[in-house]
Enzyme design. Structure first.
Site: not given
Length: 679
Positions: A234, A238, A389
């Site tokens: 991301a 990570q 998200d």
């Protein structure tokens, strides 16, 4: 024994997002005390700071971000302006934030703390201005030669690549812009959505060094094996898969990108400096300063950088769903976690991007989707703490029918007031009260206070009529959002950060539903949940909303009551038939036995009390029963037939009798008030 590296499939927990909050149980039991306690701490801290400021000029300069002598008036003015911006955010949210990870003054003081830092800032500013300026010049050239529309896909891809090259702050900004139709056009938004899934990773050895620094021990002392490549990468970190040496448990390790904090602070300072030149345009187009948008972004970003906050988010979600056997939240290993490393339970589920694997595992797709939508709505309307998200990489189907969430960095909080206004908006939509719907936009912060809503009312009416006129089966959030995106370009509407996350969350989850079942109707699950909340939740605010739904223009809506009962029963039936409730952990599901029937006991008691105490409600109900000069007994019979299998008449009668002293007291108080008011 040596640490071994292994390859692994891309199944399991994924990427990270940002924020903390609480539960319905936490809302009742600990949320309010926590806010009031923080408010007291905040007040004490303010008094202490004010005392320091009164006795120490240097304290004033430090708080305003000043680095040296002189310019005190300018610093004070800047502090006042930035404080006003942060206060506006707090007022909109209705949430107390006494200790912030972000303030404009703090960012300014960090990036201007030394000559070397200032030189680095200047060089970074030149890099950003050069790259963005060159990109802007290509857009102007496209407009000049008249090809601006035909090259949009290429320019959008070019922007995505540019943001990746400029680093994590810009990648994060691109991810935020991908959900801000009030700022960027839709075709660019679609391209920037790729940034949410496709971000370059950094070298394994760098990540392993960071893990060892945080643990204070060699990797092989804690883990028996760790994946040789990242499971997910991301903008800020990570993820790896590993096995604990002591217990043999599989875990997910989230590692922050190296040396990212100074870069973030530097870029935020530059963002805000640039925003100060765009305030005029932003006020005209969005009804707010551009700096306010940067402040929202910066506050969220710095919260995401601190993995200890994400650990707290996970604990809050665990608390919220602890009595819900249909939802799985991973455990966090706090003793192995820190501000740059987060170790969590590994989720061995099936990605929601693989509908065939879900069907092959024997998971009831309809039941899974019902659980997912209900869990999302509980987060939004019940807890006020929701996953910001929930893309397919962050949601998994467990083999027993549960839904599992991972990656709790990007989490947002809705205040009790915001939740009530959202429910108000649902009620106003049901009642087709578009004037109040427009006022809800102002109360939620979409429109600046004092904005004339009259021009927006016809547009809202057109959007809602076009979207709901075909019925539940054809309604979808994407079509409504598309029409709303057009609306934000025509009027000074700003989408607050928390609501951009709400919109993205609903759109993403609706997209997952369509992936797993193309003919799935989101509102056919959402409406029954809302109906059940309205009919069964003892919250006085929701009782008031139920009355608003049942009375339109002073007339009792019998058909609407029947529809609410049918929908609420449907929600209970779908949830109680989920395979997860019949799983191995039957002890936990005992608390859910009550949910196998619609619990209307409190609603009936409150209704009886209201009928006896509230003269206005009593008059309206009597009018409803005698409307058109005839007794409407049949309507009462129809309602009773709908609920007779859901209620236990003797136990309700006993509860009403027990409640008679309270009702008598309320009746006497009501009578006394009416007598005094007449005098």
């Amino acid at each position: 024994m040596e640490l071994t590296c292994c390859s692994t499939s891309v199944r399991g927990p994924c990427r990270p997002p940002p924020y903390p909050g609480r539960s319905s149980r936490v809302a009742r039991r600990s949320s309010a005390p926590r806010v009031s306690r923080l408010a007291l701490i905040s007040k004490a801290a303010t008094v202490e700071l004010d005392g320091a400021a009164a006795t120490s000029p240097r304290a004033i300069r430090r708080r305003s971000g000043g680095g040296g002598g002189g310019g005190g008036g300018g610093s004070s003015l800047q502090l006042a302006k930035s404080s006003a911006a942060m206060e506006r955010l707090d007022i909109e949210r209705g949430v107390c934030v006494p200790f912030r990870k972000y303030t404009p003054e703090m960012v300014r003081s960090k990036v201007l703390e030394s000559r070397g830092a200032i030189l680095s800032l200047v060089m970074r500013g030149v890099e950003i201005v050069w790259n963005l300026g060159f990109y802007w010049s290509t857009l102007m050239y496209d407009c000049f030669v008249g090809r601006d529309e035909e090259v949009v896909p290429f320019r959008a891809m070019q922007l995505r690549n540019l943001l990746c090259d400029l680093g994590p702050s810009f990648i994060k900004a691109g991810q935020v812009l991908a959900n801000r139709p009030d700022i960027i056009r839709e075709d660019y938004m679609n391209e920037l959505c790729i940034l949410q899934d496709d971000v370059p990773s950094f070298p394994n050895q760098v990540a392993f060094n960071i893990i060892e620094e945080e643990l204070g021990r060699p990797l092989e002392a804690v883990f028996s094996k760790i994946s040789s490549r990242t499971i997910a990468a991301a903008s800020l970190g990570q993820v790896y898969r590993a096995t604990l040496r002591d217990t043999g448990e599989d875990v997910a390790i989230k590692v922050q990108r190296p040396d990212i904090e100074p870069i973030i602070y530097r870029d935020l300072f530059l963002f805000r400096t640039l925003a100060s030149f765009l305030n005029g345009i932003s006020l005209q187009k969005l009804g707010c300063n551009a700096e306010l948008i940067v402040d929202e972004f910066g506050e969220k970003l710095l919260e995401e950088l601190d993995y200890t906050l994400e650990a707290r988010n996970i604990e809050d979600f665990l608390e919220n769903f602890k009595d819900d056997p249909t939802v799985k939240i991973p455990r966090v290993y706090k003793q192995l976690s820190g501000s740059r490393v987060l170790v969590m339970e590994w989720i061995d589920g099936i990605r929601c991007t693989n509908p065939q694997a879900i069907k092959d595992a024997g998971i009831d797709v309809n039941g899974f989707l019902t659980v997912g939508v209900s869990a999302a709505l509980r987060q939004l309307l019940e807890f006020g703490l929701f996953h910001g998200d929930p893309h397919p990489g962050n949601i998994f189907a467990m083999r027993d029918g549960r839904i599992a969430y991972v990656d709790f960095g990007n989490v947002a909080v809705l205040s009790q007031q915001n939740k009530q206004i959202l429910i108000d908006a649902v009620v106003h939509a049901v009642n087709e009260d578009y004037v109040e719907m427009a006022n809800d936009f102002t109360r939620l912060g979409f429109l600046a206070s004092g904005t004339d809503v009259a021009p927006i009312i016809p547009a809202l009416e057109a959007i809602w009529q076009n979207s709901s006129g075909k019925g539940l089966s054809d309604f979808n959030f994407r079509s409504v959002t598309g029409k709303f995106n057009q609306l934000v370009y025509q009027y000074p509407i700003r989408i607050p950060e928390r609501f951009s996350l709400v919109i993205r969350s609903l759109l993403t989850q609706e997209g997952i539903c369509f992936t797993l079942k193309p003919d799935f109707k989101f509102l056919e699950v959402a409406y029954p949940y809302v109906a059940k909340r309205l009919l069964t939740d003892p919250n006085p605010a929701l009782r008031e909303r139920l009355i608003q739904v049942l009375f339109k223009d002073g007339v009792f809506q019998w058909k609407r009551l029947e529809n609410l009962i049918v929908l609420a029963k449907e929600n209970v039936a779908k949830m109680s038939s989920n395979p997860a409730l019949r799983g191995k952990d039957m002890q936990r599901s005992r608390d859910w036995q009550v949910e196998r029937k619609l619990d209307l006991k409190d609603t009936i008691k409150d209704g009886a009390r209201l009928f006896l105490v509230d003269e206005g409600i009593r008059r309206q109900l009597i009018l409803a029963l005698t409307e058109d000069s005839k007794l409407h007994i049949q309507e009462l019979v129809d309602v009773y037939r709908l609920v007779e299998d859901q209620i236990d008449i003797p136990s309700i009668a006993l509860e009403v009798v027990r409640d008679l002293p309270t009702v008598a007291r309320d009746l006497m108080l009501s009578w006394s008030e009416s007598v005094l008011s007449q005098r």
